[in-house]
Design a protein around this motif. Sequence first.
Motif, PDB file in Angstrom:
ATOM      1  N   SER A  79       1.621  40.887  26.998  1.00 55.48           N
ATOM      2  CA  SER A  79       1.879  40.331  28.326  1.00 55.48           C
ATOM      3  C   SER A  79       3.106  40.974  28.959  1.00 55.48           C
ATOM      4  O   SER A  79       3.100  41.323  30.155  1.00 55.48           O
ATOM      5  CB  SER A  79       2.069  38.815  28.220  1.00 55.48           C
ATOM      6  N   ILE A  80       4.178  41.169  28.181  1.00 58.15           N
ATOM      7  CA  ILE A  80       5.391  41.809  28.685  1.00 58.15           C
ATOM      8  C   ILE A  80       5.110  43.247  29.114  1.00 58.15           C
ATOM      9  O   ILE A  80       5.539  43.696  30.186  1.00 58.15           O
ATOM     10  CB  ILE A  80       6.489  41.767  27.600  1.00 58.15           C
ATOM     11  N   THR A  81       4.359  43.964  28.270  1.00 55.39           N
ATOM     12  CA  THR A  81       4.045  45.367  28.569  1.00 55.39           C
ATOM     13  C   THR A  81       3.162  45.472  29.805  1.00 55.39           C
ATOM     14  O   THR A  81       3.339  46.386  30.628  1.00 55.39           O
ATOM     15  CB  THR A  81       3.343  46.012  27.352  1.00 55.39           C
ATOM     16  N   ASP A  82       2.232  44.551  29.951  1.00 55.13           N
ATOM     17  CA  ASP A  82       1.334  44.554  31.105  1.00 55.13           C
ATOM     18  C   ASP A  82       2.105  44.311  32.408  1.00 55.13           C
ATOM     19  O   ASP A  82       1.821  44.921  33.442  1.00 55.13           O
ATOM     20  CB  ASP A  82       0.259  43.485  30.911  1.00 55.13           C
ATOM     21  N   LYS A  83       3.112  43.464  32.347  1.00 53.40           N
ATOM     22  CA  LYS A  83       3.938  43.196  33.537  1.00 53.40           C
ATOM     23  C   LYS A  83       4.744  44.429  33.916  1.00 53.40           C
ATOM     24  O   LYS A  83       4.927  44.732  35.118  1.00 53.40           O
ATOM     25  CB  LYS A  83       4.870  42.022  33.263  1.00 53.40           C
ATOM     26  N   ILE A  84       5.229  45.160  32.918  1.00 51.80           N
ATOM     27  CA  ILE A  84       5.959  46.410  33.192  1.00 51.80           C
ATOM     28  C   ILE A  84       5.027  47.423  33.841  1.00 51.80           C
ATOM     29  O   ILE A  84       5.427  48.165  34.754  1.00 51.80           O
ATOM     30  CB  ILE A  84       6.570  46.971  31.891  1.00 51.80           C
ATOM     31  N   LEU A  85       3.764  47.462  33.375  1.00 53.56           N
ATOM     32  CA  LEU A  85       2.770  48.349  33.979  1.00 53.56           C
ATOM     33  C   LEU A  85       2.604  48.047  35.468  1.00 53.56           C
ATOM     34  O   LEU A  85       2.600  48.973  36.303  1.00 53.56           O
ATOM     35  CB  LEU A  85       1.427  48.208  33.243  1.00 53.56           C
ATOM     36  N   TYR A  86       2.448  46.773  35.808  1.00 51.52           N
ATOM     37  CA  TYR A  86       2.253  46.419  37.216  1.00 51.52           C
ATOM     38  C   TYR A  86       3.515  46.678  38.033  1.00 51.52           C
ATOM     39  O   TYR A  86       3.434  46.974  39.233  1.00 51.52           O
ATOM     40  CB  TYR A  86       1.793  44.968  37.333  1.00 51.52           C
ATOM     41  N   ARG A  87       4.679  46.620  37.399  1.00 51.09           N
ATOM     42  CA  ARG A  87       5.900  46.980  38.109  1.00 51.09           C
ATOM     43  C   ARG A  87       5.905  48.469  38.429  1.00 51.09           C
ATOM     44  O   ARG A  87       6.364  48.897  39.499  1.00 51.09           O
ATOM     45  CB  ARG A  87       7.130  46.602  37.267  1.00 51.09           C
ATOM     46  N   ALA A  88       5.381  49.281  37.489  1.00 46.12           N
ATOM     47  CA  ALA A  88       5.265  50.721  37.731  1.00 46.12           C
ATOM     48  C   ALA A  88       4.302  50.995  38.883  1.00 46.12           C
ATOM     49  O   ALA A  88       4.528  51.896  39.700  1.00 46.12           O
ATOM     50  CB  ALA A  88       4.788  51.421  36.456  1.00 46.12           C
ATOM     51  N   LYS A  89       3.240  50.195  38.960  1.00 47.41           N
ATOM     52  CA  LYS A  89       2.273  50.331  40.072  1.00 47.41           C
ATOM     53  C   LYS A  89       2.957  50.011  41.401  1.00 47.41           C
ATOM     54  O   LYS A  89       2.783  50.732  42.406  1.00 47.41           O
ATOM     55  CB  LYS A  89       1.095  49.388  39.852  1.00 47.41           C
ATOM     56  N   GLU A  90       3.730  48.955  41.411  1.00 45.34           N
ATOM     57  CA  GLU A  90       4.379  48.504  42.645  1.00 45.34           C
ATOM     58  C   GLU A  90       5.483  49.458  43.087  1.00 45.34           C
ATOM     59  O   GLU A  90       5.801  49.538  44.285  1.00 45.34           O
ATOM     60  CB  GLU A  90       4.965  47.102  42.428  1.00 45.34           C
TER      61      GLU A  90
END
Length: 438
Positions: free
Chosen positions: A419-430
Motif C-alpha cells: 500500500s505504501i509503495t502504491d501510494k508512492i507510485l501515484y505520487r510519481a504519476k501526479e
Amino acid sequence: MPFVKFSKKSSIWIVIWQKRQYYNPNYIKIQVAICEKSLFSNLAFCGIMVIITKIVSLCSFFNQNEFIEGAVSYKEKGNYMKDLYRDYRRKYLIYILYVWVIVTIAQLFFIEPLKAGSYLTDATAKKYLMKNILLPAGINAVLYLATFILLRNAKIKPKNKNYILLTHAATVAMVFAISKITFMAALAFLIFPVFMATIFGEKSYLNYSLLLSILSLLIVPMVAPFFSLVKLENQLFSYVIVVIILFVMWIMATLLNDFSRSRLSRIEESELHKEDLEGQLLRDAMTGLYNHTAFYAFLEKFTVKNTSEEKIALAVLDIDNFKKVNDTYGHGKGDEVIVFLAEILQERCGEEHYVCRYGGEEFAVIFRGIGRKEALKEMEWILEKFRKHRFEWTTEPITFSCGISEYASGLMTDKELFSITDKILYRAKENGKNRCLL
C-alpha cells in the motif's frame, strides 16, 4: 553345559556351546588347539574392518536421497552432478585420512596381543613395526598426498578425478591387505573400491573398480610372503571366496545404480511436471513473469514470514498513458510494449530478484538483499533503457512511473508495504510521470 577352555599362552577364553549329548572332549580339545593361536588376532583385525566400514557408512558416502535431491538441484543450476561429485571427493579425502590415522594407531596396540598369540617375539616386534606398520603408513601417506594434489588440480576433468579417487581407494585397500595378509580376513578389504564406486552411479566406474580389485588379488599373493608372520599355505580357497564376494558386490552395486537411475528419472519427470503446473498457476502467460498470485505469495514469504535480517525493497511500476497506446495503435501494440518492458525487467533483475506482472500494465519487483536506494538505481537504469527504445509504429517515447519503498521488519505487514509503495507510485504519476520516487 558349555565347554570352556582357558589358554594361559594367549590369555583368551574360548567358549564353545554344544549340547551335552553331542559333546566329544577329544574333538573339542583339538579344535581349541587349532583356534587358540589365531582366534584373537583374527577377531581383532575383523573388528578393525568393521570399524572402518562403520566409519565409512557414517560418513554418508552414498545417501540415495541426498544423491537424487542434489542431482535435481544441480541440474537446475546447469551443473548437474559435477559439484555433487566434488563434494563426495572432498568427504572421501577427509574421512579416509581419519580411517588411516585410526588404523595405524590401532595396529600399535595389537603388537602385544600378537606376541601373546606367538606371532611375534621381542626380536621380531621391531621388524614388524617397521615392515608391517610404518612402511604401509608411509606408502599411504605418499598416495594420499599425490591424490590430494591431483584432485585439487583444476585442469583435470571431473570424470578423471573420479577415476583417480577409485585408484587411490584400490591402492590403499591393496596395501592394507598385503601388510595384514597373516590374517586372511584382510583380503575382504579389497571390496572397498567397488563399494566406493557406487557413489558415482555409473557402470563404467563399477567396472573400473572391479578391474582394480581383481588386479590387486593377482598382486597380493606375489608380495604377501614377505609380510606374513606365518607360512602361507593352502590359501587358494580364501582368494576364491574373495573373488566371489567381489562379483556379488559388483552385481548388487549395478542393480543399486540401475534402481537409483530409475528413481532419479521418475523424480526428474515429476519435477518437470511440477514446473509445468507452476507455469500454469504462478506465471503470466504473455510475459512469462510471475503473476498476481505469485507476487503476494512471495511478498508474504520474504517479509512477515522471513526470520532473517535480509533487506527487502519493493518497486511497483505502471506504464504511462498506456490506455492511449491501446486506443491509438491497438491492443496488439500495447501487448508489444508490455512484453518489451517485461524482457528488460527480467534481464536486469530476474536472476537475483522476483519480477511480477501485477496486472494489466502494472509490474512489481521484489528486491532481496538490497535497500530502497539500491533498488532506485536499478529501476532508474531500467526506465532509461525503456524510454530510449523506439517502437516502429510510433516516434513518441513510452515511459513508466515507479514507486519504491523498503520493508521495515516488525513495523508493517506485507499488505501495508504494498500500500505504501502504491501510494508512492501515484505520487510519481501526479508529479509528471516518467520517474522513479522513494
